[in-house]
Design an enzyme around this catalytic site. Structure first.
Site, mmCIF file in Angstrom:
data_model
loop_
_atom_site.group_PDB
_atom_site.id
_atom_site.type_symbol
_atom_site.label_atom_id
_atom_site.label_comp_id
_atom_site.label_asym_id
_atom_site.label_seq_id
_atom_site.Cartn_x
_atom_site.Cartn_y
_atom_site.Cartn_z
ATOM 1 N N GLN A 131 0.823 -1.208 0.000
ATOM 2 C CA GLN A 131 0.000 0.000 0.000
ATOM 3 C C GLN A 131 0.853 1.253 0.000
ATOM 4 O O GLN A 131 0.506 2.265 -0.611
ATOM 5 C CB GLN A 131 -0.939 0.004 1.210
ATOM 6 C CG GLN A 131 -2.082 -0.970 1.119
ATOM 7 C CD GLN A 131 -2.848 -0.816 -0.182
ATOM 8 O OE1 GLN A 131 -3.404 0.229 -0.468
ATOM 9 N NE2 GLN A 131 -2.865 -1.858 -0.987
ATOM 10 N N HIS A 160 1.893 3.042 -3.287
ATOM 11 C CA HIS A 160 0.905 3.752 -4.098
ATOM 12 C C HIS A 160 1.230 5.239 -4.174
ATOM 13 O O HIS A 160 1.110 5.861 -5.224
ATOM 14 C CB HIS A 160 -0.501 3.574 -3.520
ATOM 15 C CG HIS A 160 -1.227 2.388 -4.059
ATOM 16 N ND1 HIS A 160 -1.543 2.246 -5.386
ATOM 17 C CD2 HIS A 160 -1.727 1.290 -3.442
ATOM 18 C CE1 HIS A 160 -2.192 1.100 -5.575
ATOM 19 N NE2 HIS A 160 -2.308 0.507 -4.412
ATOM 20 N N GLU A 183 -9.770 1.050 4.461
ATOM 21 C CA GLU A 183 -10.105 0.671 3.088
ATOM 22 C C GLU A 183 -9.837 -0.822 2.901
ATOM 23 O O GLU A 183 -10.691 -1.564 2.421
ATOM 24 C CB GLU A 183 -9.253 1.483 2.113
ATOM 25 C CG GLU A 183 -9.443 1.100 0.659
ATOM 26 C CD GLU A 183 -8.408 1.728 -0.257
ATOM 27 O OE1 GLU A 183 -8.665 1.778 -1.473
ATOM 28 O OE2 GLU A 183 -7.348 2.157 0.231
ATOM 29 N N HIS A 184 -8.640 -1.250 3.267
ATOM 30 C CA HIS A 184 -8.253 -2.664 3.205
ATOM 31 C C HIS A 184 -7.940 -3.145 4.615
ATOM 32 O O HIS A 184 -7.169 -2.507 5.329
ATOM 33 C CB HIS A 184 -7.000 -2.870 2.343
ATOM 34 C CG HIS A 184 -7.115 -2.324 0.959
ATOM 35 N ND1 HIS A 184 -6.549 -1.118 0.576
ATOM 36 C CD2 HIS A 184 -7.723 -2.818 -0.146
ATOM 37 C CE1 HIS A 184 -6.806 -0.901 -0.696
ATOM 38 N NE2 HIS A 184 -7.515 -1.917 -1.161
ATOM 39 N N ASP A 230 -6.541 -6.522 -5.334
ATOM 40 C CA ASP A 230 -6.246 -5.367 -6.176
ATOM 41 C C ASP A 230 -6.292 -5.718 -7.655
ATOM 42 O O ASP A 230 -6.577 -4.871 -8.492
ATOM 43 C CB ASP A 230 -4.849 -4.824 -5.843
ATOM 44 C CG ASP A 230 -4.909 -3.528 -5.058
ATOM 45 O OD1 ASP A 230 -6.012 -3.082 -4.727
ATOM 46 O OD2 ASP A 230 -3.836 -2.963 -4.783
ATOM 47 N N HIS A 249 -54.270 13.967 -0.310
ATOM 48 C CA HIS A 249 -53.786 12.588 -0.284
ATOM 49 C C HIS A 249 -54.935 11.638 0.050
ATOM 50 O O HIS A 249 -55.093 10.578 -0.565
ATOM 51 C CB HIS A 249 -52.675 12.425 0.773
ATOM 52 C CG HIS A 249 -51.329 12.885 0.313
ATOM 53 N ND1 HIS A 249 -51.052 14.199 0.035
ATOM 54 C CD2 HIS A 249 -50.173 12.187 0.088
ATOM 55 C CE1 HIS A 249 -49.781 14.305 -0.332
ATOM 56 N NE2 HIS A 249 -49.233 13.089 -0.323
#
Length: 442
Positions: free
Chosen positions: A262, A265, A329-330, A363, A422
């Protein structure tokens, strides 16, 4: 080196500080993004050409590549890479096809039938990140469910390659475009691509929903667009992050590799280790140093590691408590005991179980989607799926018997809310010969 914190010694304020990431406290990013959006909205393609030269360092002669150009670039792909993309394509397609289901009609009471039907979002924008790494895998993750859902128009934007003498997109992105039968790729990146898809330009069509991860500028642009236009977004998916839970059954070599996966990235990525002993942390740090030294992207990964940390917990239950607060996230459960704690997971984008399941499998090729909520948005968002590309429209039908059965209930509820019109909408039907003269069917 990872800075280590003892979970039991942390105050609530310290925990909140640790789990906060990618904040824009001075509004510097927001101000820049607002300026970019305004420029694109006002000047269209002209602004896109200008930003390509300013931000990407490339003077563009065209705003997109057509199908013939994409095909020519795709033909330069190597056979090994082609086969790998094909396997990933099939696995992702197989997993996402299972998500397209037809719901049964429900008779809520005799004569009252309700159901939902799926309709694809017609025009979707797919943002494929570029910058320091071009991601054909993201193209697969977005394009495949969009095609399965039946979206009529896919508008694809990706930053131009900065390598002199090379095509404006790489052969891997071009090959994925072929697999997905994409006619054009707009060579536009950053916040300006998001703005172009939201407002439309002379070349780029306006879309109904924008998908795709990106840096903090892309993410900020998406959140601004969602709040100020009729264009929706998939989720706030910013810089990547991972949280690894490790115990005495974990392998420090594997754990370090997952943290670095990670970290490479981008410098603003984050990798968090939550471990049940100091020994695990120390052994992982040793492995981090050794593996980092030989990485081609070691400078980027080192900056991300410097922005990361380790949490020392007393047991796996405490580890899960911190993980749910962080909402990663992961989430990797690097333990042989993963089955004992999966039921405790409440906040995570995607989960990887056991010592043999790296995040990189998801991924690329396991089949699950890697476009996931970051920055604690996993508390309220899911990752991209076929559902992200469709709307589910509700339908209802009342037979004469259904009007009789539900009529009084609707009249009473409308009256107690003071909404006479209504009530009348039901009353006039109850008084109609169509209803009065009908007899119940058995």
């Amino acid at each position: 080196m990872l800075k280590t914190h003892k979970y039991k010694d942390l105050s609530e304020a310290q925990i909140q500080s640790l789990i906060s990431r990618n904040t824009d406290e001075t509004n510097t990013i927001e101000d820049r993004v607002l300026s970019i959006i305004s420029e694109v909205k006002l000047k269209g393609d002209k602004a896109l050409f200008s930003f390509a030269e300013k931000f990407d360092g490339i003077k563009l002669n065209q705003i997109y590549l057509n199908k013939e150009e994409i095909t020519a670039i795709a033909q330069t792909i190597g056979q090994t890479q082609k086969e790998a993309i094909n396997v990933a394509y099939q696995n992702i397609k197989k997993f996402h096809e299972s998500q397209l289901t037809t719901e049964a009609k429900v008779e809520t009471m005799p004569g009252v039938n309700c159901w939902r039907e799926i309709r694809a979002i017609e025009k979707v924008g797919l943002y494929i990140p570029g910058g320091t790494a071009v991601l054909p895998s993201t193209f697969l993750m977005l394009g495949i469910p969009a095609k399965i859902a039946g979206c009529k128009e896919l508008v694809v934007c990706s930053p131009p390659q900065k390598t002199e003498g090379q095509p404006l997109i790489n052969c891997y992105v071009a090959y994925v475009a072929q697999l997905l039968d994409i006619d054009k790729i707009y060579i536009v990146g950053g916040a300006q691509a998001v703005a172009a898809m939201a407002y439309g330009t002379e070349s780029i069509p306006k879309v109904d929903k924008i998908f795709g991860p990106g840096n903090q500028y892309v993410t900020k642009a998406k959140t601004i667009i969602q709040s100020s236009t009729q264009t929706a977004i998939d989720m706030p998916a910013g810089p990547s992050e991972v949280l690894v839970i490790a115990d005495e059954t974990s392998n420090p070599i594997f754990v370090a590799a997952d943290l670095l996966a990670q970290s490479e990235h981008g410098a603003d990525s984050q990798a968090v280790l939550v471990a049940t002993s100091q020994e695990i942390i120390e052994n992982t740090i040793i492995e981090l140093d050794q593996q980092l030294a030989v990485l081609p992207r070691k400078e980027i990964a080192a900056k991300a590691i410097a922005n990361s940390y380790a949490i020392l917990v007393s047991d796996l239950n405490e580890a899960m408590q911190f993980s749910n607060e962080y909402a990663p996230e992961h989430l990797i459960l690097a333990t042989d005991k993963w089955q004992s704690i999966t039921s405790q997971i409440s906040n995570a984008g995607s989960v990887f179980l056991g010592n043999l399941t790296p995040e990189s499998a998801g991924d690329y090729a396991s089949g699950t989607n890697h476009t996931l909520p970051t920055s604690a948005y996993a508390r309220s968002y899911s990752g991209v799926s076929v559902d992200s590309f469709v709307k589910k429209i509700t339908f209802q039908h009342l037979s004469p018997q259904g009007v009789k059965n539900i009529g009084n209930t609707v009249e009473v509820l409308a009256e107690l809310e003071g909404l006479q019109a209504h009530k009348n909408a039901i009353s006039v039907r109850l008084q109609s010969p169509l209803i009065k003269d009908s007899s119940p069917k058995f």
